[in-house]
Scaffold this motif. Structure first.
Motif, short mmCIF file in Angstrom:
data_model
loop_
_atom_site.label_atom_id
_atom_site.label_comp_id
_atom_site.label_asym_id
_atom_site.label_seq_id
_atom_site.Cartn_x
_atom_site.Cartn_y
_atom_site.Cartn_z
N GLY A 47 37.38 1.18 31.95
CA GLY A 47 38.78 1.15 31.56
C GLY A 47 39.07 0.03 30.56
N ARG A 48 38.50 -1.17 30.80
CA ARG A 48 38.70 -2.28 29.87
C ARG A 48 38.08 -1.99 28.51
N PHE A 49 36.93 -1.29 28.54
CA PHE A 49 36.27 -0.93 27.28
C PHE A 49 37.15 0.01 26.46
N LEU A 50 37.72 1.00 27.11
CA LEU A 50 38.60 1.93 26.40
C LEU A 50 39.80 1.19 25.80
N GLU A 51 40.36 0.26 26.57
CA GLU A 51 41.52 -0.48 26.08
C GLU A 51 41.14 -1.35 24.88
N ARG A 52 39.98 -2.01 24.97
CA ARG A 52 39.55 -2.88 23.89
C ARG A 52 39.27 -2.10 22.60
N GLU A 53 38.80 -0.87 22.77
CA GLU A 53 38.49 -0.03 21.61
C GLU A 53 39.70 0.77 21.12
N GLY A 54 40.85 0.54 21.75
CA GLY A 54 42.06 1.23 21.33
C GLY A 54 42.08 2.70 21.70
N ARG A 55 41.39 3.04 22.79
CA ARG A 55 41.28 4.45 23.21
C ARG A 55 42.13 4.75 24.43
N GLY A 56 43.02 3.87 24.78
CA GLY A 56 43.89 4.13 25.93
C GLY A 56 43.91 2.95 26.87
N LYS A 57 44.90 2.92 27.73
CA LYS A 57 45.04 1.86 28.71
C LYS A 57 45.13 2.47 30.10
N VAL A 58 44.11 2.15 30.93
CA VAL A 58 44.03 2.75 32.26
C VAL A 58 44.48 1.72 33.29
N GLY A 59 45.78 1.55 33.42
CA GLY A 59 46.31 0.53 34.30
C GLY A 59 46.09 0.81 35.78
N ALA A 60 45.92 2.08 36.14
CA ALA A 60 45.78 2.43 37.55
C ALA A 60 44.55 1.80 38.18
N LEU A 61 43.49 1.59 37.39
CA LEU A 61 42.26 1.03 37.93
C LEU A 61 42.46 -0.43 38.34
N SER A 62 43.29 -1.14 37.60
CA SER A 62 43.56 -2.54 37.92
C SER A 62 44.51 -2.68 39.10
N ALA A 63 45.26 -1.64 39.37
CA ALA A 63 46.26 -1.70 40.45
C ALA A 63 45.65 -1.51 41.83
#
Length: 323
Positions: A105-121
């Motif tokens: 999820g962090r990789f996708l966010e860093r690459e600008g491919r989306g933000k998966v906040g549910a995984l951090s929750a």
């Protein structure tokens, strides 16, 4: 990463579309090249992500797309964790799976491919601390005795090699990968000192003292070894001349467990536990033991040695100038 993406092939996934498959391939390449995770950890993370994607495809009754994955909800992740628990997956494995999914999820966010906040929750599952089981001092010493192997149907130089490896694990508190990763040039010759330079986890280098009797065992093995041991080559080699594999030492320990009447908990890694625990019981300083083991955190050393709060207070009272 842009040039690398052009050459990477998407991971084959029946449960997800090509956008997810390509990002997964890029993520795994990132873990290997940038994070320098071990191959086993990378494989475990990839397996966990595959299982999660397969679950989502069944849960949503549709192939997983990058857009849908970015819109994950906490209930989706909790449902996956609940299913894994129902499959009797241990808490430690669940914790690793969640760590891998968060990394993706962090990789996708860093690459600008989306933000998966549910995984951090999602809160990580609790894992009970299992204290290590050090060996008795007499048993730990006998494991490094080549004579204990004299009844085995193997070459004497192999007995000597195994004794030298066991002595390193107990005498210097090395991980088995650290001991087998030593090159011939890393082991001091007579008169050149008594310190090893070891490459540990995360490619971190540390200096570790080595006893002269341990060095003597290594030299005995080197003198008996029928294969050349060049300075840049591995110090410990297998029966056919290649690098010695950890599995060989694990099997050796298994044979010795039976001969010495030791429990199944007597593994090569238990010698590292024993090194730390025996040093502490003989008055060793906890901070010094932390450095010798290569632990980043003192709390890890505390757990590793089975030390309790009372012992910590005792160390504090004896060492602090105002105590």
């Amino acid at each position: 990463m842009a040039k690398q993406a052009a050459t990477l092939q998407p991971i084959e996934l029946d449960c997800a579309d090509e956008s997810i498959a390509l990002e997964m391939a890029r993520w795994l390449a990132f873990l290997r090249a940038e994070r320098r995770l071990s191959p086993k950890t990378s494989e475990a993370y990839a397996r966990d992500l595959r299982q999660f994607l397969q679950f989502l495809a069944e849960h949503w009754e549709a192939r997983v797309t990058l857009k849908r994955f970015s819109a994950l909800e906490a209930t989706d992740v909790r449902a996956f964790m609940a299913k894994r628990r129902a499959d009797e997956i241990a808490g430690r494995s669940l914790m690793r799976a969640l760590a891998g999914l968060r990394s993706f999820g962090r990789f996708l966010e860093r690459e600008g491919r989306g933000k998966v906040g549910a995984l951090s929750a999602i809160r990580a599952p609790k894992v009970g601390k299992s204290l290590p089981k050090p060996l008795p001092m007499t048993a730990a010493k006998r494991l490094a005795d080549a004579d204990e192997r004299a009844g085995e149907d193997r070459e004497p130089w192999i007995w000597a090699r195994d004794a030298a490896v066991m002595a390193l694990l107990y005498g210097s508190g090395l991980r088995i990968s650290e001991a087998l990763g030593l090159k011939r040039r890393d082991v001091p010759a007579p008169g050149e000192g008594d310190v090893l330079v070891v490459i540990g986890k995360g490619n971190k280098t540390r200096m570790v003292p080595v006893l002269q009797n341990v060095l003597a065992l290594i030299r005995d093995y080197a003198a008996m070894c029928p294969y050349p041991l060049p300075a840049e080559g591995p110090m410990f080699i297998g029966a056919r001349g290649g690098p010695l594999q950890p599995r060989i030492i694990q099997l050796t320990m298994a044979r010795l467990r039976g001969a010495l009447g030791l429990p199944d908990s007597a593994t090569p890694h238990a010698l590292r536990h024993s090194f730390a625990t025996h040093l502490l019981s003989r008055g060793g300083d906890l901070r010094a033991i932390q450095e010798l083991l290569g632990h980043a955190s003192l709390s890890t050393t505390q757990i590793y040695t089975g030390i309790d709060s009372e012992r910590l207070l005792e160390v504090y009272r004896s060492a602090h100038p105002r105590a």
